[in-house]
Design a protein around this motif. Structure first.
Motif, PDB file in Angstrom:
ATOM      1  N   MET A   1       0.849  -1.238  -0.059  1.00  0.00           N
ATOM      2  CA  MET A   1      -0.011   0.063  -0.123  1.00  0.00           C
ATOM      3  C   MET A   1       0.802   1.291  -0.102  1.00  0.00           C
ATOM      4  N   GLN A   2       0.646   2.088  -0.943  1.00  0.00           N
ATOM      5  CA  GLN A   2       1.245   3.262  -1.075  1.00  0.00           C
ATOM      6  C   GLN A   2       1.180   4.395   0.136  1.00  0.00           C
ATOM      7  N   LYS A   3       2.206   4.967   0.837  1.00  0.00           N
ATOM      8  CA  LYS A   3       1.976   5.872   1.756  1.00  0.00           C
ATOM      9  C   LYS A   3       1.519   7.229   1.288  1.00  0.00           C
ATOM     10  N   ASP A   4       0.794   7.975   2.243  1.00  0.00           N
ATOM     11  CA  ASP A   4       0.434   9.201   1.759  1.00  0.00           C
ATOM     12  C   ASP A   4       1.263  10.186   2.155  1.00  0.00           C
ATOM     13  N   ALA A   5       1.316  11.449   1.615  1.00  0.00           N
ATOM     14  CA  ALA A   5       2.312  12.192   2.099  1.00  0.00           C
ATOM     15  C   ALA A   5       2.320  12.753   3.675  1.00  0.00           C
ATOM     16  N   TYR A   6       1.178  12.725   4.426  1.00  0.00           N
ATOM     17  CA  TYR A   6       1.507  13.021   5.587  1.00  0.00           C
ATOM     18  C   TYR A   6       2.210  11.887   6.379  1.00  0.00           C
ATOM     19  N   THR A   7       2.001  10.612   5.948  1.00  0.00           N
ATOM     20  CA  THR A   7       2.919   9.381   6.609  1.00  0.00           C
ATOM     21  C   THR A   7       4.217   9.451   6.261  1.00  0.00           C
ATOM     22  N   LEU A   8       4.691  10.032   4.978  1.00  0.00           N
ATOM     23  CA  LEU A   8       6.070   9.964   4.574  1.00  0.00           C
ATOM     24  C   LEU A   8       6.676  11.065   5.342  1.00  0.00           C
ATOM     25  N   ILE A   9       6.029  12.225   5.489  1.00  0.00           N
ATOM     26  CA  ILE A   9       6.572  13.242   6.195  1.00  0.00           C
ATOM     27  C   ILE A   9       6.842  13.148   7.755  1.00  0.00           C
ATOM     28  N   LEU A  10       5.696  12.522   8.221  1.00  0.00           N
ATOM     29  CA  LEU A  10       5.945  12.080   9.641  1.00  0.00           C
ATOM     30  C   LEU A  10       6.738  11.091   9.879  1.00  0.00           C
ATOM     31  N   GLU A  11       6.975   9.955   9.245  1.00  0.00           N
ATOM     32  CA  GLU A  11       8.242   9.078   9.376  1.00  0.00           C
ATOM     33  C   GLU A  11       9.443   9.780   9.107  1.00  0.00           C
ATOM     34  N   ALA A  12       9.593  10.582   8.257  1.00  0.00           N
ATOM     35  CA  ALA A  12      10.810  11.399   7.966  1.00  0.00           C
ATOM     36  C   ALA A  12      11.284  12.052   9.212  1.00  0.00           C
ATOM     37  N   ILE A  13      10.472  12.726  10.100  1.00  0.00           N
ATOM     38  CA  ILE A  13      10.517  13.136  11.150  1.00  0.00           C
ATOM     39  C   ILE A  13      10.920  12.224  12.200  1.00  0.00           C
ATOM     40  N   ASP A  14      10.288  11.240  12.309  1.00  0.00           N
ATOM     41  CA  ASP A  14      10.546   9.947  13.481  1.00  0.00           C
ATOM     42  C   ASP A  14      11.669   9.570  13.236  1.00  0.00           C
ATOM     43  N   ASN A  15      12.434   9.527  12.008  1.00  0.00           N
ATOM     44  CA  ASN A  15      13.462   8.870  11.686  1.00  0.00           C
ATOM     45  C   ASN A  15      14.573   9.715  11.794  1.00  0.00           C
ATOM     46  N   GLY A  16      14.429  11.045  11.872  1.00  0.00           N
ATOM     47  CA  GLY A  16      15.447  11.828  12.036  1.00  0.00           C
ATOM     48  C   GLY A  16      16.051  12.549  11.002  1.00  0.00           C
ATOM     49  N   VAL A  17      15.301  12.191   9.802  1.00  0.00           N
ATOM     50  CA  VAL A  17      15.728  12.984   8.457  1.00  0.00           C
ATOM     51  C   VAL A  17      15.566  14.410   8.649  1.00  0.00           C
ATOM     52  N   TYR A  18      14.435  14.747   9.188  1.00  0.00           N
ATOM     53  CA  TYR A  18      14.097  16.203   9.563  1.00  0.00           C
ATOM     54  C   TYR A  18      13.858  16.483  11.117  1.00  0.00           C
ATOM     55  N   ARG A  19      14.917  17.158  11.602  1.00  0.00           N
ATOM     56  CA  ARG A  19      15.090  17.433  13.077  1.00  0.00           C
ATOM     57  C   ARG A  19      14.156  18.932  13.446  1.00  0.00           C
ATOM     58  N   PRO A  20      14.020  18.843  15.055  1.00  0.00           N
ATOM     59  CA  PRO A  20      13.491  20.117  15.484  1.00  0.00           C
ATOM     60  C   PRO A  20      14.488  21.380  14.899  1.00  0.00           C
ATOM     61  N   VAL A  25       9.961  22.575   3.100  1.00  0.00           N
ATOM     62  CA  VAL A  25       9.536  23.532   1.972  1.00  0.00           C
ATOM     63  C   VAL A  25       8.800  22.610   1.160  1.00  0.00           C
ATOM     64  N   GLU A  26       7.777  22.927   0.857  1.00  0.00           N
ATOM     65  CA  GLU A  26       6.810  22.263   0.022  1.00  0.00           C
ATOM     66  C   GLU A  26       7.031  21.584  -1.182  1.00  0.00           C
ATOM     67  N   SER A  27       7.885  22.402  -1.981  1.00  0.00           N
ATOM     68  CA  SER A  27       8.247  22.057  -3.364  1.00  0.00           C
ATOM     69  C   SER A  27       9.377  20.817  -3.176  1.00  0.00           C
ATOM     70  N   GLU A  28      10.267  20.866  -2.207  1.00  0.00           N
ATOM     71  CA  GLU A  28      11.252  20.044  -1.782  1.00  0.00           C
ATOM     72  C   GLU A  28      10.767  18.639  -1.357  1.00  0.00           C
ATOM     73  N   LEU A  29       9.770  19.049  -0.662  1.00  0.00           N
ATOM     74  CA  LEU A  29       9.151  17.568  -0.182  1.00  0.00           C
ATOM     75  C   LEU A  29       8.384  16.809  -0.951  1.00  0.00           C
ATOM     76  N   ALA A  30       7.689  17.497  -1.957  1.00  0.00           N
ATOM     77  CA  ALA A  30       6.970  16.735  -3.027  1.00  0.00           C
ATOM     78  C   ALA A  30       7.981  16.157  -4.144  1.00  0.00           C
ATOM     79  N   GLU A  31       9.157  16.685  -4.244  1.00  0.00           N
ATOM     80  CA  GLU A  31      10.309  16.160  -5.271  1.00  0.00           C
ATOM     81  C   GLU A  31      10.900  15.021  -4.337  1.00  0.00           C
ATOM     82  N   ARG A  32      11.166  15.118  -3.045  1.00  0.00           N
ATOM     83  CA  ARG A  32      11.683  13.892  -2.418  1.00  0.00           C
ATOM     84  C   ARG A  32      10.831  12.830  -2.290  1.00  0.00           C
ATOM     85  N   PHE A  33       9.413  12.882  -2.141  1.00  0.00           N
ATOM     86  CA  PHE A  33       8.524  11.884  -1.814  1.00  0.00           C
ATOM     87  C   PHE A  33       7.906  11.496  -3.320  1.00  0.00           C
ATOM     88  N   GLY A  34       8.277  12.367  -4.332  1.00  0.00           N
ATOM     89  CA  GLY A  34       7.529  11.929  -5.591  1.00  0.00           C
ATOM     90  C   GLY A  34       6.006  12.089  -5.703  1.00  0.00           C
TER      91      GLY A  34
END
Length: 211
Positions: A1-20, A25-34
Motif C-alpha cells: 500500500m502506497q503511503k500518503d504524504a502525511y505518513t511520509l513526512i511524519l516518518e521522516a521526522i520520526d527517523n531523524g531525517v528532519y530534526r527540530p 519546504v513544500e516543493s522540496e518535499l514533493a520532489e523528495r517523496f515523488g
C-alpha cells in the motif's frame, strides 16, 4: 500500500531525517517523496494543527519541545506505558512474550550504535503496546510517541545508558512473563523515569547528542 504524504513526512521526522528546527519546504518535499504539492500542502497543514510543525515567520519548521513540554510528555508517557505493561502481563500470549524476550537479546547487538538501538527501543515499546490488547491505549501511545520525535536527543546515546536500558527492558519482560501486573507497571515506570533523567542530563551538557 502506497503511503500518503502525511505518513511520509511524519516518518521522516520520526527517523531523524528532519530534526527540530529544520525548515520544511513544500516543493522540496514533493520532489523528495515523488508526490504532487497539493497533498504535501495538506499534510503540512495537518502536522501544524497537531503541533508537529511550528511557524517561523512565513516558514514551517519541525517543532521542538521546551523543558516544561518535555516534562509533561514524560508524565503522560510513564502512566500510559505502565498501563500497557500491566495489561500485557494480563493479556499477552506466550508467543508475544517470547518475541519480547528475543528482542531484548537481539538488541544487545546494537549497544555500540545508539541510532540503531533507539530504533530497536521503539520496536520494543511498540510490541508492549500491542501486547496490551487495548486498541484505544495503543492509539494514545501512538500520539505520545509521535511527539517524542520532537526531542532532539536520544537518552540511549549517554555513556552506559544502553546496557542499563536493556537490563530495564529485561525486568519489564520478566514481569510480563510472570503475569505480575504491578511489577510490570512499576518496572516500566522506572525505565521511563531513568530515560527522562538521562535526557535531562544530556540536554544540560555543553553539546547535544544527535538523535
Amino acid at each position: 500500500m502506497q503511503k500518503d504524504a502525511y505518513t511520509l513526512i511524519l516518518e521522516a521526522i520520526d527517523n531523524g531525517v528532519y530534526r527540530p528546527g529544520d525548515r520544511l519546504v513544500e516543493s522540496e518535499l514533493a520532489e523528495r517523496f515523488g508526490v504532487s504539492r497539493t497533498p504535501v500542502r495538506e499534510a503540512l497543514q495537518r502536522l501544524e494543527t497537531q503541533s508537529m510543525l511550528a511557524r517561523d515567520g512565513r516558514s514551517l519548521i519541525v517543532a521542538s519541545l521546551d523543558h516544561n513540554q518535555l516534562a509533561e510528555l514524560y508524565v503522560v508517557r510513564a502512566e500510559l506505558e505502565a498501563l500497557a505493561a500491566a495489561l500485557a502481563a494480563k493479556h499477552a500470549a506466550p508467543e508475544e512474550v517470547r518475541v519480547l524476550q528475543e528482542m531484548v537479546e537481539e538488541d544487545r547487538n546494537y549497544l555500540d550504535d545508539p541510532v540503531a538501538l533507539a530504533r530497536a527501543n521503539k520496536r520494543f515499546h511498540r510490541q508492549i503496546h500491542l501486547a496490551s490488547h487495548n486498541r484505544y491505549l495503543v492509539q494514545q501511545l501512538d500520539l505520545v510517541h509521535r511527539s517524542m520525535a520532537l526531542v532532539a536527543t536520544t537518552s540511549l546515546a549517554a555513556q552506559g545508558r544502553g546496557e542499563t536500558a536493556l537490563a530495564e527492558h529485561q525486568a519489564i519482560v520478566d514481569a510480563i512473563e510472570a503475569g505480575d501486573e504491578g511489577a510490570a507497571a512499576a518496572a516500566l515506570k522506572v525505565h521511563i523515569s531513568k530515560a527522562f533523567e538521562t535526557r535531562l542530563k544530556l540536554d544540560a551538557g555543553a553539546g547535544r547528542v544527535p538523535r
